[in-house]
Design a protein around this motif. Structure first.
Motif, PDB file in Angstrom:
ATOM      1  N   LEU A  35       0.827  -1.195   0.000  1.00 42.09           N
ATOM      2  CA  LEU A  35       0.000   0.000   0.000  1.00 42.09           C
ATOM      3  C   LEU A  35       0.869   1.256   0.000  1.00 42.09           C
ATOM      4  CD1 LEU A  35      -2.819   1.290   0.144  1.00 42.09           C
ATOM      5  CD2 LEU A  35      -2.581   1.290   2.633  1.00 42.09           C
ATOM      6  N   GLN A  36       1.947   1.245   0.747  1.00 40.59           N
ATOM      7  CA  GLN A  36       2.837   2.408   0.777  1.00 40.59           C
ATOM      8  C   GLN A  36       3.402   2.682  -0.613  1.00 40.59           C
ATOM      9  OE1 GLN A  36       5.376   3.519   4.169  1.00 40.59           O
ATOM     10  NE2 GLN A  36       7.115   3.021   2.865  1.00 40.59           N
ATOM     11  N   GLN A  37       3.786   1.633  -1.324  1.00 45.36           N
ATOM     12  CA  GLN A  37       4.292   1.808  -2.693  1.00 45.36           C
ATOM     13  C   GLN A  37       3.230   2.402  -3.600  1.00 45.36           C
ATOM     14  OE1 GLN A  37       5.813  -1.985  -4.003  1.00 45.36           O
ATOM     15  NE2 GLN A  37       7.256  -2.152  -2.290  1.00 45.36           N
ATOM     16  N   ILE A  38       1.985   1.957  -3.457  1.00 48.28           N
ATOM     17  CA  ILE A  38       0.894   2.470  -4.289  1.00 48.28           C
ATOM     18  C   ILE A  38       0.659   3.951  -3.991  1.00 48.28           C
ATOM     19  CG2 ILE A  38      -1.591   2.343  -4.695  1.00 48.28           C
ATOM     20  CD1 ILE A  38      -1.376  -0.692  -4.284  1.00 48.28           C
ATOM     21  N   ILE A  39       0.660   4.304  -2.701  1.00 41.58           N
ATOM     22  CA  ILE A  39       0.443   5.702  -2.329  1.00 41.58           C
ATOM     23  C   ILE A  39       1.538   6.588  -2.901  1.00 41.58           C
ATOM     24  CG2 ILE A  39       0.394   7.317  -0.384  1.00 41.58           C
ATOM     25  CD1 ILE A  39      -0.939   5.109   1.255  1.00 41.58           C
ATOM     26  N   CYS A  40       2.787   6.167  -2.755  1.00 41.42           N
ATOM     27  CA  CYS A  40       3.901   6.978  -3.262  1.00 41.42           C
ATOM     28  C   CYS A  40       3.837   7.121  -4.778  1.00 41.42           C
ATOM     29  CB  CYS A  40       5.230   6.359  -2.843  1.00 41.42           C
ATOM     30  SG  CYS A  40       5.580   6.498  -1.059  1.00 41.42           S
ATOM     31  N   ALA A  41       3.501   6.025  -5.489  1.00 41.48           N
ATOM     32  CA  ALA A  41       3.419   6.097  -6.941  1.00 41.48           C
ATOM     33  C   ALA A  41       2.280   7.005  -7.370  1.00 41.48           C
ATOM     34  CB  ALA A  41       3.217   4.689  -7.507  1.00 41.48           C
ATOM     35  N   GLN A  42       1.140   6.890  -6.715  1.00 41.02           N
ATOM     36  CA  GLN A  42      -0.004   7.719  -7.064  1.00 41.02           C
ATOM     37  C   GLN A  42       0.258   9.181  -6.732  1.00 41.02           C
ATOM     38  OE1 GLN A  42      -3.901   6.063  -6.470  1.00 41.02           O
ATOM     39  NE2 GLN A  42      -4.577   7.955  -5.486  1.00 41.02           N
ATOM     40  N   ASP A  43       0.897   9.409  -5.594  1.00 37.18           N
ATOM     41  CA  ASP A  43       1.219  10.789  -5.201  1.00 37.18           C
ATOM     42  C   ASP A  43       2.165  11.412  -6.220  1.00 37.18           C
ATOM     43  OD1 ASP A  43       1.141  12.946  -3.149  1.00 37.18           O
ATOM     44  OD2 ASP A  43       3.274  12.515  -3.005  1.00 37.18           O
TER      45      ASP A  43
END
Length: 301
Positions: A287-295
């Motif tokens: 989830l952290q990777q997804i948030i960083c990529a989306q951000d």
């Protein structure tokens, strides 16, 4: 030594405050729950609860044991998650928190992607202010949270991953009387209620300057969706980072207000917060990777 089942029974009793309700919650008979609590008290060599006609109350020993029991149970869940998720993320759960503003845009979008990739992982999302989220993180109730982090940069217990910053805006409904009086003075703002979430010290000081030395917030609510509905149906004003109102402004549901002298409202300081020195479960890492990529795909304002 007592086992985790006895600790679960004790936590249920403490939370429900009554043997009958706690027994129902843990799917035991009342006598069986009573025996479990007595066995726990015997193994620890102290009384954990005072029994009375209205239910129970915790003793000083009980309060101490409750604090540690919750941490042990949270640790047990974390261990089970890490083992079950290792390699394929086909089961387990993810417990996370979010502040009011990230919960309005960034977190739902990231969770949508996560659920699409890992539909069998159960997700529990808690929305609260940054102070409560920090406490829940350190008590192992959640693995990570996304919130304003400007109060956390010198906290040795926390690991903070900064996200993009967005400028703050003051907003209202399109038919608000102030829309025809821009640019606005502090006196104009004082004519109408101002609503907002619990603010960091930096933002609180800025509001005090706009409000002639006093905190102008008339309504405090940590649910930003409630704040938006309140603003869109009344003459209440609010403020927020641009990214969480941009879509509503572009669609004409909300409008931003301009202040005299064009003072800069405080920028957001979103970040992903986890416990320093603690590894995340595979689900939390994903989830952290997804948030960083989306951000990274979002254009900062």
């Amino acid at each position: 030594m007592n086992d985790l089942r006895q600790l679960r029974h004790f936590v249920a009793l403490a939370e429900h405050g009554h043997f009958a309700r706690a027994a129902e919650a843990v799917h035991l008979s009342q006598p069986a729950l009573s025996r479990s609590i007595q066995a726990l008290e015997s193994s620890l060599g102290c009384n954990l609860v005072d029994r009375h006609s209205r239910g129970i109350s915790l003793t000083a020993h009980g309060e101490l044991v409750l604090e540690h029991a919750r941490r042990l149970l949270a640790g047990s869940r974390a261990l089970s998650n890490a083992v079950s998720q290792l390699g394929n993320l086909s089961s387990g759960e993810l417990r996370l928190g979010a502040g009011p503003y990230p919960a309005a845009r960034l977190v739902p979008q990231a969770l949508g992607q996560f659920a699409g990739r890992h539909p069998r992982v159960r997700v529990q999302l808690l929305i609260d202010n940054w102070q409560q989220l920090r406490s829940r993180l350190l008590n192992d109730e959640i693995e990570l949270f996304i919130a304003d982090t400007r109060e956390f940069h010198d906290d040795p217990q926390l690991q903070v991953t900064a996200l993009q910053s967005h400028h703050g805006v003051l907003f209202c409904r399109p038919q608000h009387p102030l829309c025809q009086r821009q640019p606005l003075s502090p006196g104009d703002l004082n004519e109408f209620p101002l609503a907002g979430t619990q603010m960091p010290v930096e933002v609180d000081r800025l509001l005090q300057r706009l409000g002639d030395g006093e905190n102008p917030l008339s309504i405090q609510c940590d649910n930003f969706m409630v704040l938006k509905e309140l603003v869109s149906t009344s003459d209440v004003l609010s403020l927020a980072p641009w990214d969480v109102v941009a879509a509503d402004v572009q669609a004409g549901r909300l409008v931003t207000l301009r202040l005299a002298g064009d003072p800069a409202l405080a920028r957001s300081a979103y970040g992903i917060v986890s416990r320093a020195g603690h590894s995340l479960s595979p689900a939390a890492e994903q989830l952290q990777q997804i948030i960083c990529a989306q951000d990274g795909q979002t254009k900062p304002a």
